[in-house]
Design an enzyme around this catalytic site. Structure first.
Site, PDB file in Angstrom:
ATOM      1  N   ILE A 110       0.789  -1.161   0.088  1.00 64.77           N
ATOM      2  CA  ILE A 110      -0.186  -0.318   0.154  1.00 64.77           C
ATOM      3  C   ILE A 110       0.794   0.862   0.006  1.00 64.77           C
ATOM      4  O   ILE A 110       1.942   0.913   0.736  1.00 64.77           O
ATOM      5  CB  ILE A 110      -1.209  -0.281   1.067  1.00 64.77           C
ATOM      6  CG1 ILE A 110      -1.714   1.457   1.319  1.00 64.77           C
ATOM      7  CG2 ILE A 110      -0.077  -0.133   2.619  1.00 64.77           C
ATOM      8  CD1 ILE A 110      -2.895   0.968   2.246  1.00 64.77           C
ATOM      9  N   SER A 111       0.950   2.425  -0.729  1.00 67.00           N
ATOM     10  CA  SER A 111       1.649   2.938  -1.582  1.00 67.00           C
ATOM     11  C   SER A 111       1.914   3.893   0.321  1.00 67.00           C
ATOM     12  O   SER A 111       0.126   4.184   0.745  1.00 67.00           O
ATOM     13  CB  SER A 111       1.349   4.033  -2.856  1.00 67.00           C
ATOM     14  OG  SER A 111       1.357   3.889  -3.525  1.00 67.00           O
TER      15      SER A 111
END
Length: 268
Positions: A110-111
């Protein structure tokens, strides 16, 4: 410019009963001097407390984003409205609102919130908007756990989010199902091919980077639309690229260095 007419689309996510989007959580005003910094290395009790009442941690995250240069009020509200902790594994709950990428399985992440906010802000600056100020239809390439798709759902009239890894697609479905978000559609498919059934798109955003932007993405971008994605540079790194499409052609701008997972084809 008016939003392109929505095409027929039979493959909606199972949204459960009602299909109504949740009310947006409020973003609190900037803290007075002395307010604690974003949650870091929280203990188990701190993590449990944050899960029960995530608004303070989320608000501190938004304050950090604003301090780092994110200035679009709509983007800041969207980042403050989405519970990032719903999209990370329980063991990483204490880190949910830190500005860090977190593993979500299958070698994917997840960025960082700052990267999501930066890319979405770039998209908002150039994508086609409707009379309500929202972006038109957006293609999100690389669903992952679904977090960015939900953020985009706050800002766009409609979001088509495509993921090539079946297990991650199912994880995103599970994450989104209780939220009952009617304007976000999850697709299992090859992101390199885009999703022609939903084209043209007011904006396209990608969470994986290859040697070049696939031709299919350019073809599916509406005239006046904008594409934001990582791309490999001659130096062997990745950088953000912004592509604006007009009837006269495309304009490409290379921005800062980033680090995303590699763009791959096929479904697995």
């Amino acid at each position: 410019m008016a939003t392109p007419a929505r095409p027929g689309f039979p493959a909606r996510i199972d949204l459960g009963q009602g299909g109504k989007p949740p009310a947006k959580a409020p973003v609190r005003a900037p803290a007075a001097p002395g307010m604690p910094s974003p949650v870091t290395n929280a203990s188990a009790p701190q993590a449990a407390s944050m899960a029960r009442d995530p608004i303070p941690a989320r608000a501190r995250m938004v304050q950090l984003l604003a301090a780092e240069g994110i200035s679009d009020a709509q983007v800041l509200r969207a980042m403050g409205a989405v519970d990032r902790h719903r999209f990370v594994d329980g063991a990483l709950l204490a880190q949910a609102y830190e500005d860090t990428a977190l593993p979500i399985g299958l070698g994917q992440t997840i960025s960082k919130p700052s990267v999501v906010a930066r890319m979405v802000e770039l998209l908002m600056q150039g994508g086609l908007r409707g009379p309500d100020g929202k972006l038109g239809r957006v293609l999100d390439i690389g669903t992952g756990c679904g977090y960015q798709a939900v953020v985009l759902g706050q800002l766009a009239s409609e979001v088509y989010s495509i993921e090539r890894l079946r297990d991650l697609h199912e994880k995103a479905r599970a994450n989104l199902r209780p939220l009952r978000i009617a304007n976000v559609h999850l697709i299992l498919g090859d992101g390199m091919a885009g999703f022609a059934k939903g084209a043209p798109y007011a904006g396209i955003i990608a969470a994986a980077g290859g040697e070049a932007v696939p031709d299919a993405w350019i073809e599916q971008l509406a005239y006046g639309g904008r594409l934001v994605a990582p791309i490999a540079t001659a130096a062997g790194q990745q950088a953000l690229v912004v592509i604006d499409r007009s009837r006269q052609g495309i304009q490409q701008t290379i921005l800062e260095t980033v680090n995303f997972v590699p763009l791959k084809s096929g479904v697995a």
